[in-house]
Scaffold this motif. Structure first.
Motif, short mmCIF file in Angstrom:
data_model
loop_
_atom_site.label_atom_id
_atom_site.label_comp_id
_atom_site.label_asym_id
_atom_site.label_seq_id
_atom_site.Cartn_x
_atom_site.Cartn_y
_atom_site.Cartn_z
N LYS A 20 0.82 -1.22 0.00
CA LYS A 20 0.00 0.00 0.00
C LYS A 20 0.85 1.27 0.00
CE LYS A 20 -4.38 -1.70 1.70
NZ LYS A 20 -5.39 -1.65 2.75
N LYS A 21 2.02 1.23 0.62
CA LYS A 21 2.92 2.39 0.57
C LYS A 21 3.35 2.65 -0.88
CE LYS A 21 5.06 2.36 5.18
NZ LYS A 21 6.34 2.24 5.89
N ALA A 22 3.73 1.59 -1.59
CA ALA A 22 4.13 1.75 -2.99
C ALA A 22 2.98 2.27 -3.84
CB ALA A 22 4.66 0.43 -3.54
N VAL A 23 1.81 1.68 -3.68
CA VAL A 23 0.63 2.09 -4.44
C VAL A 23 0.27 3.54 -4.13
CG1 VAL A 23 -1.85 1.69 -4.73
CG2 VAL A 23 -0.26 -0.24 -4.74
N THR A 24 0.30 3.90 -2.87
CA THR A 24 -0.04 5.28 -2.47
C THR A 24 0.90 6.28 -3.11
OG1 THR A 24 -0.97 4.52 -0.35
CG2 THR A 24 -0.32 6.84 -0.50
N ALA A 25 2.20 6.00 -3.05
CA ALA A 25 3.18 6.92 -3.67
C ALA A 25 2.90 7.07 -5.16
CB ALA A 25 4.59 6.40 -3.44
N ARG A 26 2.60 5.97 -5.83
CA ARG A 26 2.36 6.03 -7.28
C ARG A 26 1.05 6.71 -7.62
NH1 ARG A 26 2.41 7.90 -11.36
NH2 ARG A 26 2.13 6.85 -13.32
N TYR A 27 0.00 6.43 -6.87
CA TYR A 27 -1.30 7.04 -7.16
C TYR A 27 -1.25 8.56 -7.08
CZ TYR A 27 -4.12 2.72 -7.06
OH TYR A 27 -4.69 1.50 -7.33
N PHE A 28 -0.44 9.08 -6.17
CA PHE A 28 -0.43 10.53 -5.97
C PHE A 28 0.90 11.18 -6.37
CE2 PHE A 28 -3.84 8.83 -3.46
CZ PHE A 28 -4.88 9.67 -3.84
#
Length: 165
Positions: A88-96
């Motif tokens: 989720k940290k990786a996804v969060t960084a990429r999403y925003f």
């Protein structure tokens, strides 16, 4: 009507015959701005090296430009609960398109993005998620690390991200 249908069928057949060799000769390539498996492995190796150096077992997730899991590694004795957090940290960084530390600072009470962590099936807003940017300054994915303190997580993520700069 039959003549029109026959002419259309013939035209489509000719187009396929003409174009088929060109399509076959040009295999599908990685989209511009997306991480390759080789890059993900290089990033993962650098992150693992840092985690071993600081002697903290980590979960390390790498996502592609679309936020999809590309590579993952769980070191021996890394927290099971940190598997989901690292992804989720990786996804969060990429999403925003920003680090989770930065997003976390603008999502506190009274800040413009307060409550954003409830979106996208849950986000992680503390350090350890970092964008992956290639030598051409193109975002190709993100890395998320979890298992230590947020500063340890972020240092491992940064070591991984530095591997492709």
């Amino acid at each position: 009507m039959k003549k029109l249908m026959l002419t259309t069928t013939l035209a489509l057949s000719l187009m396929l015959l003409c174009c088929a060799p060109a399509l076959a000769a040009d295999p599908v390539k990685t989209l511009s701005g997306d991480i390759t498996l080789a890059q993900a492995q290089k990033i993962l190796a650098a992150a693992l090296k840092k985690a071993e150096a600081i002697k903290v077992p980590m979960n390390i997730a790498i996502v592609d430009a679309g936020g999809n899991l590309k590579a993952f590694y769980r070191q021996e004795d890394a927290f099971i609960g940190s598997i989901d957090i690292s992804i989720k940290k990786a996804v969060t960084a990429r999403y925003f398109n920003m680090s989770t530390r930065t997003l976390g600072s603008v999502s506190q009470v009274g800040q413009p993005l307060y409550g954003i962590e409830a979106s996208n099936d849950g986000l992680i807003l503390f350090a350890g998620g970092v964008l992956l940017v290639d030598a051409n300054n193109v975002i190709i994915g993100a890395i998320g690390v979890s298992g230590g303190s947020v500063d340890e997580d972020e240092s491992v993520a940064m070591a991984g991200a530095a591997a492709i700069k």
